[in-house]
Design a protein around this motif. Structure first.
Motif, PDB file in Angstrom:
ATOM      1  N   VAL A  57       0.850  -1.178   0.000  1.00  0.00           N
ATOM      2  CA  VAL A  57       0.000   0.000   0.000  1.00  0.00           C
ATOM      3  C   VAL A  57       0.887   1.229   0.000  1.00  0.00           C
ATOM      4  O   VAL A  57       1.806   1.328   0.815  1.00  0.00           O
ATOM      5  CB  VAL A  57      -0.928   0.014   1.240  1.00  0.00           C
ATOM      6  N   GLU A  58       0.637   2.157  -0.934  1.00  0.00           N
ATOM      7  CA  GLU A  58       1.435   3.378  -1.031  1.00  0.00           C
ATOM      8  C   GLU A  58       0.527   4.599  -0.925  1.00  0.00           C
ATOM      9  O   GLU A  58      -0.353   4.789  -1.755  1.00  0.00           O
ATOM     10  CB  GLU A  58       2.186   3.416  -2.358  1.00  0.00           C
ATOM     11  N   PHE A  59       0.751   5.426   0.083  1.00  0.00           N
ATOM     12  CA  PHE A  59      -0.020   6.645   0.290  1.00  0.00           C
ATOM     13  C   PHE A  59       0.878   7.878   0.326  1.00  0.00           C
ATOM     14  O   PHE A  59       0.405   8.985   0.515  1.00  0.00           O
ATOM     15  CB  PHE A  59      -0.824   6.565   1.601  1.00  0.00           C
ATOM     16  N   GLY A  60       2.185   7.725   0.181  1.00  0.00           N
ATOM     17  CA  GLY A  60       3.134   8.829   0.262  1.00  0.00           C
ATOM     18  C   GLY A  60       2.846   9.922  -0.755  1.00  0.00           C
ATOM     19  O   GLY A  60       2.251   9.692  -1.808  1.00  0.00           O
ATOM     20  N   GLY A  61       3.265  11.146  -0.433  1.00  0.00           N
ATOM     21  CA  GLY A  61       3.063  12.271  -1.349  1.00  0.00           C
ATOM     22  C   GLY A  61       1.682  12.879  -1.256  1.00  0.00           C
ATOM     23  O   GLY A  61       1.262  13.622  -2.141  1.00  0.00           O
ATOM     24  N   ASN A  62       0.967  12.538  -0.205  1.00  0.00           N
ATOM     25  CA  ASN A  62      -0.360  13.078   0.054  1.00  0.00           C
ATOM     26  C   ASN A  62      -0.410  13.568   1.494  1.00  0.00           C
ATOM     27  O   ASN A  62       0.441  13.206   2.302  1.00  0.00           O
ATOM     28  CB  ASN A  62      -1.435  11.993  -0.158  1.00  0.00           C
ATOM     29  N   THR A  63      -1.394  14.375   1.824  1.00  0.00           N
ATOM     30  CA  THR A  63      -1.570  14.855   3.187  1.00  0.00           C
ATOM     31  C   THR A  63      -2.737  14.116   3.811  1.00  0.00           C
ATOM     32  O   THR A  63      -3.838  14.140   3.266  1.00  0.00           O
ATOM     33  CB  THR A  63      -1.855  16.371   3.203  1.00  0.00           C
ATOM     34  N   LEU A  64      -2.477  13.438   4.921  1.00  0.00           N
ATOM     35  CA  LEU A  64      -3.523  12.723   5.646  1.00  0.00           C
ATOM     36  C   LEU A  64      -3.702  13.358   7.020  1.00  0.00           C
ATOM     37  O   LEU A  64      -2.748  13.437   7.787  1.00  0.00           O
ATOM     38  CB  LEU A  64      -3.172  11.246   5.816  1.00  0.00           C
ATOM     39  N   GLY A  65      -4.918  13.798   7.309  1.00  0.00           N
ATOM     40  CA  GLY A  65      -5.232  14.330   8.618  1.00  0.00           C
ATOM     41  C   GLY A  65      -5.457  13.190   9.606  1.00  0.00           C
ATOM     42  O   GLY A  65      -5.459  12.007   9.244  1.00  0.00           O
TER      43      GLY A  65
END
Length: 90
Positions: A53-61
């Protein structure tokens, strides 16, 4: 949307199993709430035996990160995760 990869063919029809990857890496998304991340989580849940799973490069609150954590805990086939650092994630 997201990128999902799986099995590919190589050469003489030989199938090489590659990791099943779910990625929204590098899309510059701002996912602050559960509602913001839910469409992506629905896609993630639909991937059979996801391994990465790749979520990098985004902003997660915080709220979105908590929702993501709830889904990741249930992914028994998960081998690699790549997401922004968050105090709610181990």
């Amino acid at each position: 949307m997201s990128t999902i990869s799986g099995v590919s063919t190589h050469g003489q029809g030989l199938k090489i199993s590659q990791p099943r990857v779910f990625s929204i890496k590098g899309k510059g998304l701002k996912l602050n709430t559960r509602a913001d991340i839910e469409p992506h989580l629905a896609e993630l849940k639909a991937v059979p035996e996801v391994e990465k799973v790749e979520f990098g490069g985004n902003t997660l609150g915080v709220e979105a990160s908590e929702a993501l954590a709830e889904v990741l805990v249930g992914l028994k086939s998960l081998k690699v995760r790549n997401q922004p650092r968050c105090p709610c994630m181990p």
